[in-house]
Design an enzyme around this catalytic site. Structure first.
Site, PDB file in Angstrom:
ATOM      1  N   TYR A   1       0.835  -1.058   0.154  1.00 19.60           N
ATOM      2  CA  TYR A   1      -0.012   0.125  -0.010  1.00 19.60           C
ATOM      3  C   TYR A   1       0.868   1.209  -0.119  1.00 19.60           C
ATOM      4  O   TYR A   1       0.504   2.117  -0.962  1.00 19.60           O
ATOM      5  CB  TYR A   1      -0.994   0.031   1.229  1.00 19.60           C
ATOM      6  CG  TYR A   1      -1.807   1.279   1.467  1.00 19.60           C
ATOM      7  CD1 TYR A   1      -2.672   1.702   0.828  1.00 19.60           C
ATOM      8  CD2 TYR A   1      -1.251   2.162   2.773  1.00 19.60           C
ATOM      9  CE1 TYR A   1      -3.466   2.752   1.036  1.00 19.60           C
ATOM     10  CE2 TYR A   1      -1.697   3.315   2.871  1.00 19.60           C
ATOM     11  CZ  TYR A   1      -2.946   3.530   1.978  1.00 19.60           C
ATOM     12  OH  TYR A   1      -3.689   4.716   2.336  1.00 19.60           O
TER      13      TYR A   1
ATOM     14  N   ARG B   1      -0.250   6.512  16.951  1.00 17.51           N
ATOM     15  CA  ARG B   1      -0.753   7.246  15.872  1.00 17.51           C
ATOM     16  C   ARG B   1      -1.137   8.560  15.819  1.00 17.51           C
ATOM     17  O   ARG B   1      -1.582   9.135  17.059  1.00 17.51           O
ATOM     18  CB  ARG B   1      -1.781   6.594  15.115  1.00 17.51           C
ATOM     19  CG  ARG B   1      -1.924   5.171  14.667  1.00 17.51           C
ATOM     20  CD  ARG B   1      -1.129   5.078  13.300  1.00 17.51           C
ATOM     21  NE  ARG B   1      -0.910   3.806  12.821  1.00 17.51           N
ATOM     22  CZ  ARG B   1       0.158   2.829  12.931  1.00 17.51           C
ATOM     23  NH1 ARG B   1       1.083   3.360  13.971  1.00 17.51           N
ATOM     24  NH2 ARG B   1       0.336   1.580  12.223  1.00 17.51           N
TER      25      ARG B   1
ATOM     26  N   ARG C   1       0.224  -6.756  12.907  1.00 20.46           N
ATOM     27  CA  ARG C   1      -0.118  -7.180  11.408  1.00 20.46           C
ATOM     28  C   ARG C   1       0.932  -6.805  10.824  1.00 20.46           C
ATOM     29  O   ARG C   1       1.872  -5.955  10.935  1.00 20.46           O
ATOM     30  CB  ARG C   1      -1.316  -6.141  11.149  1.00 20.46           C
ATOM     31  CG  ARG C   1      -2.664  -6.413  11.813  1.00 20.46           C
ATOM     32  CD  ARG C   1      -3.802  -5.912  11.137  1.00 20.46           C
ATOM     33  NE  ARG C   1      -3.825  -4.663  10.535  1.00 20.46           N
ATOM     34  CZ  ARG C   1      -4.960  -3.891  10.240  1.00 20.46           C
ATOM     35  NH1 ARG C   1      -5.954  -4.259  10.592  1.00 20.46           N
ATOM     36  NH2 ARG C   1      -4.733  -2.491  10.236  1.00 20.46           N
TER      37      ARG C   1
HETATM   38  C1  UD2 Z   1      -2.385   3.701   7.382  1.00 18.91           C
HETATM   39  C2  UD2 Z   1      -1.584   4.987   7.404  1.00 18.91           C
HETATM   40  C3  UD2 Z   1      -2.875   5.936   7.147  1.00 18.91           C
HETATM   41  C4  UD2 Z   1      -3.588   5.521   5.886  1.00 18.91           C
HETATM   42  C5  UD2 Z   1      -4.241   4.350   6.243  1.00 18.91           C
HETATM   43  C6  UD2 Z   1      -5.224   3.938   5.311  1.00 18.91           C
HETATM   44  C7  UD2 Z   1       0.253   4.799   8.539  1.00 18.91           C
HETATM   45  C8  UD2 Z   1       0.923   4.966  10.060  1.00 18.91           C
HETATM   46  N1  UD2 Z   1      -0.986   5.090   8.490  1.00 18.91           N
HETATM   47  O1  UD2 Z   1      -3.263   3.282   8.501  1.00 18.91           O
HETATM   48  O2  UD2 Z   1      -2.440   7.308   7.149  1.00 18.91           O
HETATM   49  O3  UD2 Z   1      -3.147   5.847   4.720  1.00 18.91           O
HETATM   50  O4  UD2 Z   1      -3.292   3.420   6.205  1.00 18.91           O
HETATM   51  O5  UD2 Z   1      -5.953   2.826   5.612  1.00 18.91           O
HETATM   52  O6  UD2 Z   1       0.851   4.029   7.703  1.00 18.91           O
HETATM   53  N2  UD2 Z   1      -5.470  -2.039  14.656  1.00 18.91           N
HETATM   54  C9  UD2 Z   1      -5.898  -2.821  15.747  1.00 18.91           C
HETATM   55  N3  UD2 Z   1      -7.273  -3.217  15.754  1.00 18.91           N
HETATM   56  C10 UD2 Z   1      -8.155  -3.117  14.785  1.00 18.91           C
HETATM   57  C11 UD2 Z   1      -7.672  -2.417  13.541  1.00 18.91           C
HETATM   58  C12 UD2 Z   1      -6.544  -2.045  13.710  1.00 18.91           C
HETATM   59  O7  UD2 Z   1      -5.392  -2.700  16.615  1.00 18.91           O
HETATM   60  O8  UD2 Z   1      -9.245  -3.709  14.876  1.00 18.91           O
HETATM   61  C13 UD2 Z   1      -4.152  -1.389  14.695  1.00 18.91           C
HETATM   62  C14 UD2 Z   1      -3.541  -1.786  13.419  1.00 18.91           C
HETATM   63  O9  UD2 Z   1      -2.818  -2.922  13.365  1.00 18.91           O
HETATM   64  C15 UD2 Z   1      -2.630  -0.374  13.447  1.00 18.91           C
HETATM   65  C16 UD2 Z   1      -3.349   0.489  14.014  1.00 18.91           C
HETATM   66  O10 UD2 Z   1      -4.619  -0.051  14.630  1.00 18.91           O
HETATM   67  O11 UD2 Z   1      -1.581  -0.600  14.224  1.00 18.91           O
HETATM   68  C17 UD2 Z   1      -4.104   1.755  12.880  1.00 18.91           C
HETATM   69  O12 UD2 Z   1      -4.517   0.744  11.952  1.00 18.91           O
HETATM   70  P1  UD2 Z   1      -5.596   1.246  10.871  1.00 18.91           P
HETATM   71  O13 UD2 Z   1      -5.982   0.362   9.965  1.00 18.91           O
HETATM   72  O14 UD2 Z   1      -6.729   2.220  11.576  1.00 18.91           O
HETATM   73  O15 UD2 Z   1      -4.477   2.364  10.047  1.00 18.91           O
HETATM   74  P2  UD2 Z   1      -2.928   2.343   9.638  1.00 18.91           P
HETATM   75  O16 UD2 Z   1      -2.351   2.779  10.711  1.00 18.91           O
HETATM   76  O17 UD2 Z   1      -2.785   0.962   8.869  1.00 18.91           O
END
Ligand code: UD2
Length: 318
Positions: free
Chosen positions: A143, A211, A272
């Site tokens: 991504y 975050r 993840r």
């Molecule tokens: C990434 C980007 C963000 C945006 C997004 C689009 C980073 C730092 N951020 O978000 O800017 O582009 O992608 O999707 O790369 N999590 C849990 N439990 C859940 C779901 C998620 O613990 O049920 C965790 C996940 O593993 C991560 C954090 O929460 O560590 C945030 O996850 P997310 O999917 O909301 O967003 P992220 O950081 O992948």
């Protein structure tokens, strides 16, 4: 009155931009292929805009969509790190090939400016915080690679063709209308709906992951500023779009317990693949060149978000 094209208009961020533009009396065209966007997100505004069901991978449709347009706000994407790990080709098509089509169509239609939904994920997992735009990108998920490729295309279209482009690196945008229903949904949308239903949320990792969660109004404002800022301040450039503060998942869970009335526990599961441990932005550049300000902080944004999911739950049960 200017004419705006919003790609991904039925998505969480796209539909918020559509509303803000209509409120300002602008002319809005929107396209979406409903791969992740939802018709419901546009219910009360669709009559006031020119909406077309179209895919950014369809260059003909994009040429038509760009006709007579002044500004393109390019939000269409498959926005998920874990989904891209499962399907890197699909992620690249939507997130990189799609952007190239948007740019070609915008260039041919002589659009004034294209603003792009870039991602903080491009910084990768280097320990240096906060992340600032002069740091070398180091993507660790498909991504992030696709989002970075799109940024490079944006900058290159300014250099090669003079098309004014601005990239906004979104840092975990959240708020009303973010889809909570997929396993790939943003964590705050998932937690809000799960905790309001009394279901146990899951934290991937030890919960100390942090975050720079950014409320949607800040991202909307950054897009509008990126359209109106003088070209010499922003054309061909990349800006962080964030708050400059970070919150851990454990802290977030505690704050959400108070807001949702949830008394249960959280499940912990392994981290993840492709996940970044800490993310925090330096927002100086956007402040200086776009006049960007944080309009809504994390606490107020979270309260407004939970209230919205509560109102949705009430509307369903009524
Ligand atoms: C990434 C980007 C963000 C945006 C997004 C689009 C980073 C730092 N951020 O978000 O800017 O582009 O992608 O999707 O790369 N999590 C849990 N439990 C859940 C779901 C998620 O613990 O049920 C965790 C996940 O593993 C991560 C954090 O929460 O560590 C945030 O996850 P997310 O999917 O909301 O967003 P992220 O950081 O992948």
């Amino acid at each position: 009155m200017a004419k705006y094209l919003v790609t991904g208009a039925a998505g969480f961020i796209g539909s918020s931009l559509v509303r803000a533009l209509l409120d300002r009396g602008e002319q809005v065209r929107g396209i979406d292929n409903f791969s992740t966007g939802r018709r419901d997100n546009l219910t009360e505004v669709i009559q006031r805009m020119d909406f077309r069901e179209a895919d950014i991978l369809d260059l003909d449709a994009m040429h038509k969509a760009c006709e007579g347009v002044d500004y393109v706000l390019h939000q269409a994407a498959i926005p998920s790190v874990p989904k891209s790990v499962l399907d890197p080709v699909g992620s690249n098509r939507a997130n990189a090939d799609g952007t190239l089509n948007v740019l070609v169509a915008a260039r041919d239609a002589k659009v004034k400016r294209v603003v792009y939904a870039a991602s903080s994920s491009v910084y990768g997992d280097k320990p240096t915080l906060p992340k600032h735009e002069a740091m070398s990108p180091d993507p660790i998920s498909p991504y992030a690679v696709a989002k970075l490729a799109s940024e490079f295309y944006m900058v290159c279209f300014y250099r090669c063709y003079g098309l004014q482009t601005v990239c906004l690196r979104y840092f975990n945008i959240f708020g009303p209308r973010q889809d909570p229903s997929s396993p790939y949904s943003g964590v705050l949308a998932k937690f809000s709906t799960q905790m309001l239903r009394g279901e146990h949320p899951t934290i991937f990792g030890d919960g100390e992951t942090s975050r720079d969660f950014t409320f949607i109004d800040n991202a909307v404002s950054a897009n509008l500023l990126a359209c109106s800022a003088p070209a010499q301040e922003c054309a061909g450039r990349v800006f962080n779009c964030a708050t400059g503060r970070r919150i851990t998942l454990n802290e977030t869970f505690e704050a959400m317990k108070k807001l949702t009335g949830f008394h249960g526990k959280v499940n912990y599961e392994p981290e993840r693949s492709g996940d970044i441990k800490h993310s925090l932005a330096d927002i100086t550049l956007a402040q200086k060149h776009l006049g960007y300000k944080v309009l809504v902080n994390f606490e107020d944004g979270l309260r407004r978000t939970v209230e919205w999911y509560k109102s949705q739950a009430k509307a369903v049960s009524a």
